[in-house]
Design a protein around this motif. Structure first.
Motif, PDB file in Angstrom:
ATOM      1  N   MET A   1       0.836  -1.188   0.000  1.00 22.94           N
ATOM      2  CA  MET A   1       0.000   0.000   0.000  1.00 22.94           C
ATOM      3  C   MET A   1       0.883   1.255   0.000  1.00 22.94           C
ATOM      4  O   MET A   1       1.790   1.381   0.812  1.00 22.94           O
ATOM      5  CB  MET A   1      -0.892  -0.006   1.233  1.00 22.94           C
ATOM      6  N   LYS A   2       0.619   2.164  -0.910  1.00 19.89           N
ATOM      7  CA  LYS A   2       1.372   3.415  -0.980  1.00 19.89           C
ATOM      8  C   LYS A   2       0.887   4.378   0.099  1.00 19.89           C
ATOM      9  O   LYS A   2      -0.274   4.388   0.463  1.00 19.89           O
ATOM     10  CB  LYS A   2       1.233   4.031  -2.366  1.00 19.89           C
ATOM     11  N   ARG A   3       1.788   5.204   0.553  1.00 17.18           N
ATOM     12  CA  ARG A   3       1.503   6.102   1.668  1.00 17.18           C
ATOM     13  C   ARG A   3       0.821   7.398   1.228  1.00 17.18           C
ATOM     14  O   ARG A   3       1.026   7.883   0.131  1.00 17.18           O
ATOM     15  CB  ARG A   3       2.819   6.441   2.366  1.00 17.18           C
TER      16      ARG A   3
ATOM     17  N   LEU B   1      11.493  17.320   0.694  1.00 17.44           N
ATOM     18  CA  LEU B   1      10.655  17.364  -0.512  1.00 17.44           C
ATOM     19  C   LEU B   1      11.387  16.769  -1.710  1.00 17.44           C
ATOM     20  O   LEU B   1      10.792  16.023  -2.504  1.00 17.44           O
ATOM     21  CB  LEU B   1      10.203  18.796  -0.795  1.00 17.44           C
ATOM     22  N   ASP B   2      12.674  17.065  -1.845  1.00 19.04           N
ATOM     23  CA  ASP B   2      13.464  16.485  -2.942  1.00 19.04           C
ATOM     24  C   ASP B   2      13.484  14.962  -2.851  1.00 19.04           C
ATOM     25  O   ASP B   2      13.298  14.260  -3.851  1.00 19.04           O
ATOM     26  CB  ASP B   2      14.901  17.015  -2.915  1.00 19.04           C
ATOM     27  N   LYS B   3      13.712  14.444  -1.655  1.00 24.38           N
ATOM     28  CA  LYS B   3      13.781  12.993  -1.487  1.00 24.38           C
ATOM     29  C   LYS B   3      12.414  12.341  -1.695  1.00 24.38           C
ATOM     30  O   LYS B   3      12.338  11.243  -2.255  1.00 24.38           O
ATOM     31  CB  LYS B   3      14.372  12.643  -0.128  1.00 24.38           C
ATOM     32  N   LEU B   4      11.354  13.000  -1.277  1.00 26.81           N
ATOM     33  CA  LEU B   4      10.014  12.450  -1.525  1.00 26.81           C
ATOM     34  C   LEU B   4       9.743  12.371  -3.030  1.00 26.81           C
ATOM     35  O   LEU B   4       9.127  11.408  -3.502  1.00 26.81           O
ATOM     36  CB  LEU B   4       8.942  13.262  -0.806  1.00 26.81           C
ATOM     37  N   MET B   5      10.202  13.365  -3.776  1.00 26.36           N
ATOM     38  CA  MET B   5      10.044  13.297  -5.235  1.00 26.36           C
ATOM     39  C   MET B   5      10.764  12.067  -5.783  1.00 26.36           C
ATOM     40  O   MET B   5      10.248  11.365  -6.649  1.00 26.36           O
ATOM     41  CB  MET B   5      10.565  14.573  -5.899  1.00 26.36           C
ATOM     42  N   ALA B   6      11.962  11.800  -5.278  1.00 28.43           N
ATOM     43  CA  ALA B   6      12.744  10.652  -5.748  1.00 28.43           C
ATOM     44  C   ALA B   6      12.120   9.324  -5.309  1.00 28.43           C
ATOM     45  O   ALA B   6      12.391   8.289  -5.919  1.00 28.43           O
ATOM     46  CB  ALA B   6      14.179  10.753  -5.233  1.00 28.43           C
ATOM     47  N   LEU B   7      11.282   9.349  -4.276  1.00 29.21           N
ATOM     48  CA  LEU B   7      10.643   8.134  -3.755  1.00 29.21           C
ATOM     49  C   LEU B   7       9.190   8.016  -4.214  1.00 29.21           C
ATOM     50  O   LEU B   7       8.380   7.351  -3.569  1.00 29.21           O
ATOM     51  CB  LEU B   7      10.703   8.132  -2.223  1.00 29.21           C
ATOM     52  N   ALA B   8       8.853   8.635  -5.329  1.00 34.09           N
ATOM     53  CA  ALA B   8       7.462   8.705  -5.791  1.00 34.09           C
ATOM     54  C   ALA B   8       6.789   7.339  -5.910  1.00 34.09           C
ATOM     55  O   ALA B   8       5.574   7.229  -5.744  1.00 34.09           O
ATOM     56  CB  ALA B   8       7.383   9.449  -7.126  1.00 34.09           C
ATOM     57  N   ALA B   9       7.540   6.305  -6.156  1.00 29.84           N
ATOM     58  CA  ALA B   9       6.952   4.963  -6.268  1.00 29.84           C
ATOM     59  C   ALA B   9       6.434   4.448  -4.932  1.00 29.84           C
ATOM     60  O   ALA B   9       5.652   3.491  -4.906  1.00 29.84           O
ATOM     61  CB  ALA B   9       7.986   3.989  -6.830  1.00 29.84           C
ATOM     62  N   GLN B  10       6.824   5.088  -3.830  1.00 29.89           N
ATOM     63  CA  GLN B  10       6.432   4.606  -2.502  1.00 29.89           C
ATOM     64  C   GLN B  10       5.268   5.375  -1.876  1.00 29.89           C
ATOM     65  O   GLN B  10       4.841   5.048  -0.779  1.00 29.89           O
ATOM     66  CB  GLN B  10       7.641   4.648  -1.559  1.00 29.89           C
TER      67      GLN B  10
END
Length: 190
Positions: A1-3, A22-31
């Motif tokens: 399940m994605k968050r 925010l930069d790291k969340l963009m890179a983790l978009a699959a999660q």
């Protein structure tokens, strides 16, 4: 399940932590499925002062106004599973600790705590008064996580964003994300 994640950015010094998050969340978009962002007016001012730009407005996340109580995460029925307040001012921490839902950030934190979901506060303040410490204890006893913006240096970061990333990677790990950040025992350089 994605968050489904809420990121709140307050007016404490340390905008670089919010930017790296925010930069790291963009890179983790699959999660993740959704990232919602709320900023105080002071947070926008501090970002402009410390980072020299309005780049907070360029991220592909929905940016909510500080008093938009119609934002989905103002209600537990929206089922946002994690809220990260980064950086977290001592005033915001105090209002969260005492259930004072005076804006969208504190209302969302109240919702996350009452729904027994994950609340991570990243205070960036020093020194700490007894009042700050008691408020941190109150939030912790209510189920929140206090993760001070205390960088580590065993990964040998080479620039300010690398230093901030040592905190942000820890925060993202607490939130349940798989990151490529430094891990003691896996990445030791000794």
């Amino acid at each position: 399940m994605k968050r489904k994640i809420v990121v709140a950015i307050t007016g404490a010094s340390g905008s670089i932590y919010a930017k790296v998050l925010l930069d790291k969340l963009m890179a983790l978009a699959a999660q993740w499925d959704t990232v919602a962002v709320v900023m105080s007016d002071n947070a926008k001012d501090v970002w402009r002062f410390e980072l020299g730009s309005d780049s907070y407005a360029t991220y592909p996340f929905t940016l909510y106004e500080k008093n938009d109580f119609y934002a989905p995460f103002a209600s537990g029925s929206a089922r946002f599973d994690t809220m990260i307040v980064c950086p977290c001012s001592m005033g915001t921490l105090a209002r969260i600790a005492h259930g004072t839902s005076s804006d969208l950030t504190t209302r969302a934190a109240d919702v996350v705590l009452k729904e027994r979901r994950k609340l991570i506060l990243v205070p960036r303040e020093t020194p700490l008064s007894t009042i700050h410490l008691r408020n941190m204890l109150t939030v912790t006893e209510a189920g929140g996580i206090i993760c001070p913006a205390s960088p580590s240096f065993y990964s040998l970061p080479e620039h300010a964003e690398g230093i901030a990333a040592t905190v942000v990677d820890r925060v993202l790990g607490l939130a349940g994300f798989e990151t490529d950040g430094y891990e003691w025992g896996r990445d030791n350089k000794f």
